[in-house]
Design an enzyme around this catalytic site. Structure first.
Site, PDB file in Angstrom:
ATOM      1  N   ALA A  40      43.989  32.496  46.897  1.00  0.00           N
ATOM      2  CA  ALA A  40      44.439  31.797  45.684  1.00  0.00           C
ATOM      3  C   ALA A  40      43.430  31.088  45.074  1.00  0.00           C
ATOM      4  O   ALA A  40      42.724  31.082  44.020  1.00  0.00           O
ATOM      5  CB  ALA A  40      45.073  32.673  45.063  1.00  0.00           C
ATOM      6  N   THR A  55      40.633  29.149  42.103  1.00  0.00           N
ATOM      7  CA  THR A  55      40.837  28.724  40.812  1.00  0.00           C
ATOM      8  C   THR A  55      39.365  28.085  40.833  1.00  0.00           C
ATOM      9  O   THR A  55      39.719  28.266  39.148  1.00  0.00           O
ATOM     10  CB  THR A  55      41.887  27.711  41.304  1.00  0.00           C
ATOM     11  OG1 THR A  55      41.839  26.725  42.619  1.00  0.00           O
ATOM     12  CG2 THR A  55      43.008  28.491  41.408  1.00  0.00           C
ATOM     13  N   PHE A  80      49.177  31.497  42.368  1.00  0.00           N
ATOM     14  CA  PHE A  80      50.333  31.878  42.287  1.00  0.00           C
ATOM     15  C   PHE A  80      51.094  30.942  42.424  1.00  0.00           C
ATOM     16  O   PHE A  80      52.015  30.254  41.072  1.00  0.00           O
ATOM     17  CB  PHE A  80      50.850  32.910  43.412  1.00  0.00           C
ATOM     18  CG  PHE A  80      50.752  33.868  43.134  1.00  0.00           C
ATOM     19  CD1 PHE A  80      49.962  34.476  42.099  1.00  0.00           C
ATOM     20  CD2 PHE A  80      51.266  35.459  43.979  1.00  0.00           C
ATOM     21  CE1 PHE A  80      50.247  36.019  41.697  1.00  0.00           C
ATOM     22  CE2 PHE A  80      50.809  36.751  43.878  1.00  0.00           C
ATOM     23  CZ  PHE A  80      50.756  37.112  42.914  1.00  0.00           C
ATOM     24  N   ARG A  81      51.074  29.637  42.961  1.00  0.00           N
ATOM     25  CA  ARG A  81      52.000  28.490  43.030  1.00  0.00           C
ATOM     26  C   ARG A  81      51.986  27.422  42.503  1.00  0.00           C
ATOM     27  O   ARG A  81      52.616  26.287  42.962  1.00  0.00           O
ATOM     28  CB  ARG A  81      52.820  28.991  44.574  1.00  0.00           C
ATOM     29  CG  ARG A  81      53.455  30.244  44.680  1.00  0.00           C
ATOM     30  CD  ARG A  81      53.933  30.387  45.955  1.00  0.00           C
ATOM     31  NE  ARG A  81      54.518  31.641  46.376  1.00  0.00           N
ATOM     32  CZ  ARG A  81      54.199  32.385  47.096  1.00  0.00           C
ATOM     33  NH1 ARG A  81      53.023  32.896  47.139  1.00  0.00           N
ATOM     34  NH2 ARG A  81      54.871  33.674  47.661  1.00  0.00           N
ATOM     35  N   GLN A 138      43.123  36.293  51.055  1.00  0.00           N
ATOM     36  CA  GLN A 138      45.070  37.612  50.374  1.00  0.00           C
ATOM     37  C   GLN A 138      44.601  38.166  49.208  1.00  0.00           C
ATOM     38  O   GLN A 138      45.364  38.162  48.895  1.00  0.00           O
ATOM     39  CB  GLN A 138      45.636  36.428  50.887  1.00  0.00           C
ATOM     40  CG  GLN A 138      47.032  36.554  51.727  1.00  0.00           C
ATOM     41  CD  GLN A 138      46.774  34.697  52.063  1.00  0.00           C
ATOM     42  OE1 GLN A 138      48.674  34.768  51.970  1.00  0.00           O
ATOM     43  NE2 GLN A 138      46.755  33.650  52.575  1.00  0.00           N
ATOM     44  N   ASP A 153      40.538  39.389  43.978  1.00  0.00           N
ATOM     45  CA  ASP A 153      38.880  39.763  43.757  1.00  0.00           C
ATOM     46  C   ASP A 153      37.884  39.842  44.137  1.00  0.00           C
ATOM     47  O   ASP A 153      36.899  39.526  43.091  1.00  0.00           O
ATOM     48  CB  ASP A 153      39.349  38.098  43.162  1.00  0.00           C
ATOM     49  CG  ASP A 153      39.639  36.514  44.097  1.00  0.00           C
ATOM     50  OD1 ASP A 153      38.330  37.302  44.817  1.00  0.00           O
ATOM     51  OD2 ASP A 153      39.329  36.457  43.631  1.00  0.00           O
ATOM     52  N   HIS A 158      45.483  41.805  51.811  1.00  0.00           N
ATOM     53  CA  HIS A 158      46.246  42.877  50.573  1.00  0.00           C
ATOM     54  C   HIS A 158      46.063  43.319  49.252  1.00  0.00           C
ATOM     55  O   HIS A 158      46.606  43.403  48.346  1.00  0.00           O
ATOM     56  CB  HIS A 158      46.972  41.443  49.825  1.00  0.00           C
ATOM     57  CG  HIS A 158      47.894  40.565  50.257  1.00  0.00           C
ATOM     58  ND1 HIS A 158      48.457  39.367  49.830  1.00  0.00           N
ATOM     59  CD2 HIS A 158      48.737  41.055  51.728  1.00  0.00           C
ATOM     60  CE1 HIS A 158      49.313  38.353  50.803  1.00  0.00           C
ATOM     61  NE2 HIS A 158      49.347  39.194  51.792  1.00  0.00           N
ATOM     62  N   ASN A 208      43.463  22.454  51.969  1.00  0.00           N
ATOM     63  CA  ASN A 208      44.351  23.097  50.754  1.00  0.00           C
ATOM     64  C   ASN A 208      44.650  22.143  49.630  1.00  0.00           C
ATOM     65  O   ASN A 208      44.788  20.480  50.563  1.00  0.00           O
ATOM     66  CB  ASN A 208      45.430  23.506  50.764  1.00  0.00           C
ATOM     67  CG  ASN A 208      46.073  24.568  50.221  1.00  0.00           C
ATOM     68  OD1 ASN A 208      45.620  25.738  49.772  1.00  0.00           O
ATOM     69  ND2 ASN A 208      47.290  24.018  50.140  1.00  0.00           N
TER      70      ASN A 208
HETATM   71  P1  CNA Z   1      49.194  30.466  46.458  1.00  0.00           P
HETATM   72  O1  CNA Z   1      50.964  30.331  47.295  1.00  0.00           O
HETATM   73  O2  CNA Z   1      49.692  30.371  44.791  1.00  0.00           O
HETATM   74  O3  CNA Z   1      49.267  29.228  46.787  1.00  0.00           O
HETATM   75  C1  CNA Z   1      47.760  28.811  46.499  1.00  0.00           C
HETATM   76  C2  CNA Z   1      47.452  27.382  47.156  1.00  0.00           C
HETATM   77  O4  CNA Z   1      45.964  27.067  46.898  1.00  0.00           O
HETATM   78  C3  CNA Z   1      48.092  26.212  46.379  1.00  0.00           C
HETATM   79  O5  CNA Z   1      48.868  25.232  48.063  1.00  0.00           O
HETATM   80  C4  CNA Z   1      47.651  25.103  45.993  1.00  0.00           C
HETATM   81  O6  CNA Z   1      48.144  24.162  46.050  1.00  0.00           O
HETATM   82  C5  CNA Z   1      45.665  25.556  46.867  1.00  0.00           C
HETATM   83  N1  CNA Z   1      44.771  25.514  46.216  1.00  0.00           N
HETATM   84  C6  CNA Z   1      45.187  25.513  44.545  1.00  0.00           C
HETATM   85  N2  CNA Z   1      43.723  25.589  44.141  1.00  0.00           N
HETATM   86  C7  CNA Z   1      43.176  25.027  45.273  1.00  0.00           C
HETATM   87  C8  CNA Z   1      41.269  24.625  45.646  1.00  0.00           C
HETATM   88  N3  CNA Z   1      40.196  24.638  44.330  1.00  0.00           N
HETATM   89  N4  CNA Z   1      41.127  24.576  46.746  1.00  0.00           N
HETATM   90  C9  CNA Z   1      42.206  24.049  48.001  1.00  0.00           C
HETATM   91  N5  CNA Z   1      43.512  24.687  47.310  1.00  0.00           N
HETATM   92  C10 CNA Z   1      44.029  25.363  46.568  1.00  0.00           C
HETATM   93  O7  CNA Z   1      48.612  31.395  46.827  1.00  0.00           O
HETATM   94  P2  CNA Z   1      48.526  32.442  48.172  1.00  0.00           P
HETATM   95  O8  CNA Z   1      47.276  32.324  48.654  1.00  0.00           O
HETATM   96  O9  CNA Z   1      48.652  30.887  48.915  1.00  0.00           O
HETATM   97  O10 CNA Z   1      49.364  32.992  48.436  1.00  0.00           O
HETATM   98  C11 CNA Z   1      48.924  34.397  48.431  1.00  0.00           C
HETATM   99  C12 CNA Z   1      49.473  36.071  47.465  1.00  0.00           C
HETATM  100  C13 CNA Z   1      48.603  35.448  46.266  1.00  0.00           C
HETATM  101  C14 CNA Z   1      48.604  36.898  47.710  1.00  0.00           C
HETATM  102  O11 CNA Z   1      49.546  38.243  47.568  1.00  0.00           O
HETATM  103  C15 CNA Z   1      47.412  36.675  46.950  1.00  0.00           C
HETATM  104  O12 CNA Z   1      47.344  38.504  46.202  1.00  0.00           O
HETATM  105  C16 CNA Z   1      48.479  36.173  45.582  1.00  0.00           C
HETATM  106  N6  CNA Z   1      46.885  35.554  44.227  1.00  0.00           N
HETATM  107  C17 CNA Z   1      45.381  36.593  44.949  1.00  0.00           C
HETATM  108  C18 CNA Z   1      44.817  36.014  43.923  1.00  0.00           C
HETATM  109  C19 CNA Z   1      43.539  36.117  44.202  1.00  0.00           C
HETATM  110  O13 CNA Z   1      43.086  37.184  44.581  1.00  0.00           O
HETATM  111  N7  CNA Z   1      42.416  35.387  43.132  1.00  0.00           N
HETATM  112  C20 CNA Z   1      45.333  34.892  42.333  1.00  0.00           C
HETATM  113  C21 CNA Z   1      46.738  35.094  42.337  1.00  0.00           C
HETATM  114  C22 CNA Z   1      47.391  35.861  42.846  1.00  0.00           C
END
Ligand code: CNA
Length: 249
Positions: free
Chosen positions: A30, A34, A41-42, A108, A111, A126, A223
């Site tokens: 995710a 951003t 999510f987190r 994962q 979008d 996913h 990250n």
């Molecule tokens: P997560 O657990 O929310 O982790 C996101 C990570 O990205 C965190 O460690 C942040 O520090 C890091 N982060 C945030 N912005 C940036 C950036 N600009 N550059 C680099 N790092 C950044 O999300 P994960 O993807 O680890 O978890 C998997 C889930 C999130 C999956 O099941 C997805 O479907 C789900 N998800 C997807 C979306 C999307 O499709 N855009 C959005 C929200 C959640």
């Protein structure tokens, strides 16, 4: 790595790894999106802090009460409808189109932004939000058919049978699409470089993919915050993917 250090020695090390690898396997999350305006999510500004708990994405909870899921998802659907690939997605695609690398992007994300940016081999671990399946008759339709309802936060129903439509994404409690997971595993197995981009590596089995160090390839992580695999990686850059990836191509 501090934000101001993005152009430092670690970037050079990452450049070296990318330059030396023909086959690159990416696990993205995710954090990649951003910078396109979609919350993760987190993070502190993420969905779990601002909108809902993890339970909303549980398949049993969806079956019990789909209206809760669609109420919560409305702002996310709106953000995703507006979103365009950012500099990170575009730079990753250019590794293939400009530098002729063989890149598999196991994502994962749901979008579709890697595909929109031009990445050719994207494995959606996913699933994706672009299609929906009726829970009664099993027919699959484009999510755009239900745009009004999705943006309004109401339950979309099949126009023929009236069944509840479910987005073709993997909820907690569901299995990952086998073909995508197999293709991703094969890519990591054959890669010279595993690249982890914008994921906290908290969701399994996706988080397992870059852990397979016995596959013998180098590991690099970009990250914003720490991940459980940082101490196993050759290079770790704690910065934005939209900032770091364009510096690689
Ligand atoms: P997560 O657990 O929310 O982790 C996101 C990570 O990205 C965190 O460690 C942040 O520090 C890091 N982060 C945030 N912005 C940036 C950036 N600009 N550059 C680099 N790092 C950044 O999300 P994960 O993807 O680890 O978890 C998997 C889930 C999130 C999956 O099941 C997805 O479907 C789900 N998800 C997807 C979306 C999307 O499709 N855009 C959005 C929200 C959640």
């Amino acid at each position: 790595m501090a934000k101001g250090d993005v152009r430092g020695a670690r970037l050079e090390a990452l450049r070296g790894l990318v330059r030396g690898a023909q086959r690159i396997a990416v696990l993205s999350g995710a954090g990649m999106s951003t910078e396109s305006g979609i919350p993760d999510f987190r993070s502190p500004t993420g969905v779990y802090s601002t909108l809902c708990s993890e339970e909303v994405f549980d398949i049993a909870a969806f079956r019990r009460d789909p209206s809760r899921f669609y109420r919560v998802m409305a702002p996310l659907y709106a953000a995703m409808a507006e979103a365009r690939p950012n500099a990170g997605h575009e730079a990753l695609a250019r590794l293939e189109t400009l530098l002729d690398k063989e890149v598999c992007v196991a994502t994962q994300n749901i979008d579709g932004l890697h595909q929109a940016a031009g990445s050719r081999n994207v494995q959606e671990l996913h699933g994706g939000l672009s299609t929906m399946t009726c829970q009664r008759c099993g027919r699959r339709l484009p999510a755009s058919d239900f745009r009004k309802s999705l943006l309004a936060g109401t339950v979309p129903r099949h126009p023929g049978c009236g069944g509840v439509m479910k987005p073709d994404i993997v909820f907690f409690g569901e299995s990952l699409p086998e073909a995508a997971l197999d293709a991703a595993m094969a890519a990591f197995m054959g890669a010279e470089l595993a690249l982890v981009l914008g994921t906290g590596l908290a969701v399994y089995p996706a988080a397992m993919l870059p852990q397979r160090r016995q596959w013998g390839c180098a590991l690099a992580i970009v990250n914003l915050t720490e991940t459980p695999l940082d101490d196993q990686a050759e290079v770790v850059i704690h910065a934005r993917t939209g900032e770091v990836l364009p510096l690689l191509v």
